[in-house]
Design an enzyme around this catalytic site. Structure first.
Site, PDB file in Angstrom:
ATOM      1  N   GLU A  13      17.158 -26.456  14.084  1.00 38.94           N
ATOM      2  CA  GLU A  13      16.094 -27.351  14.540  1.00 38.94           C
ATOM      3  C   GLU A  13      15.360 -26.663  15.683  1.00 38.94           C
ATOM      4  O   GLU A  13      15.988 -26.264  16.666  1.00 38.94           O
ATOM      5  CB  GLU A  13      16.697 -28.668  15.028  1.00 38.94           C
ATOM      6  CG  GLU A  13      15.793 -29.505  15.899  1.00 38.94           C
ATOM      7  CD  GLU A  13      16.551 -30.561  16.686  1.00 38.94           C
ATOM      8  OE1 GLU A  13      16.028 -31.011  17.726  1.00 38.94           O
ATOM      9  OE2 GLU A  13      17.672 -30.934  16.277  1.00 38.94           O
ATOM     10  N   LYS A  30      21.307 -39.290  14.150  1.00 36.83           N
ATOM     11  CA  LYS A  30      21.590 -38.388  15.261  1.00 36.83           C
ATOM     12  C   LYS A  30      22.198 -39.246  16.370  1.00 36.83           C
ATOM     13  O   LYS A  30      21.489 -40.007  17.029  1.00 36.83           O
ATOM     14  CB  LYS A  30      20.295 -37.719  15.742  1.00 36.83           C
ATOM     15  CG  LYS A  30      20.434 -36.939  17.038  1.00 36.83           C
ATOM     16  CD  LYS A  30      19.065 -36.416  17.481  1.00 36.83           C
ATOM     17  CE  LYS A  30      19.121 -35.779  18.857  1.00 36.83           C
ATOM     18  NZ  LYS A  30      17.796 -35.235  19.252  1.00 36.83           N
TER      19      LYS A  30
END
Length: 208
Positions: free
Chosen positions: A38, A126
């Site tokens: 990411e 998340k």
């Protein structure tokens, strides 16, 4: 690419103030076997980093954009070549616009936030910041949400990652404990060493 099937059960989080160093960090991680990355949109010229990394790594690379907080962020990241999106919190508007087709790892911490995120179409949660509750918090959440995929992020290192995996995480997100100063122009050799150590720790945790 499935957010629930990340290689080495690891999502590397790259955030830095030097775009060239950030790009080199993404490439080095891939070379060393950490292929799910990411790139935080707080990184210097993050969209350029994503574009260049996509060009280097190819269309099948597990490369996404993090710290997505608006639909505009999502659209720009998709245009740059991001294959998935990561948000720090619940972002309902991601259901709208062309970027809605990308998998989303949506930030949540509490049961109410998790319900909202799942309702917004999150592909995985998340759990952020994971360090606030630790692995015990994840264990508690797994009881009412047994089918929700969790990826804890925040304060994760090689010592705590196995604990989160044992508590039911499908993967863990790791930033500075793995990346160090590499994305700011630091030592790539040290990054390679840390990556090898991380892979060993996670492989042993999964095997154990």
């Amino acid at each position: 690419m499935k957010l629930t099937e990340l290689p080495h059960r690891t999502l590397a989080i790259v955030r830095g103030n030097d775009r060239n160093a950030a790009l080199r960090t993404v490439i080095t991680l891939a070379e060393e076997g950490i292929t799910a990355t990411e790139v935080s949109l707080t990184t210097a010229d993050a969209l350029w980093v994503i574009e260049q990394a996509r060009r280097e790594l190819g269309p099948d690379a597990t490369l996404g954009a993090g710290t997505v907080v608006t639909t505009e962020d999502a659209e720009r990241a998709a245009d740059a070549g991001a294959g998935f999106l990561v948000t720090p919190g619940v972002l309902p508007d991601l259901r709208n616009g062309p970027a809605h087709a990308l998998p989303v790892l949506m930030g949540a911490l509490t049961p109410s936030e998790i319900i909202s995120a799942v309702g917004c179409g999150a592909h995985a949660i998340k759990l952020f910041p994971a360090s606030l509750g630790g692995p015990g918090h994840l264990t508690a959440l797994r009881a009412p949400f047994p089918t929700v995929p969790f990826v804890p992020v925040g304060g994760i290192d090689a010592a705590t990652a196995p604990l989160y995996l044992a508590a039911g995480a499908v993967a863990v997100g790791v930033g500075s404990p793995l990346i160090g100063d590499a994305a700011n122009g630091g030592d790539l050799a040290a990054l390679r060493t840390r990556t090898a150590q991380w892979r060993t720790a996670l492989t042993e945790a999964v095997a154990g």
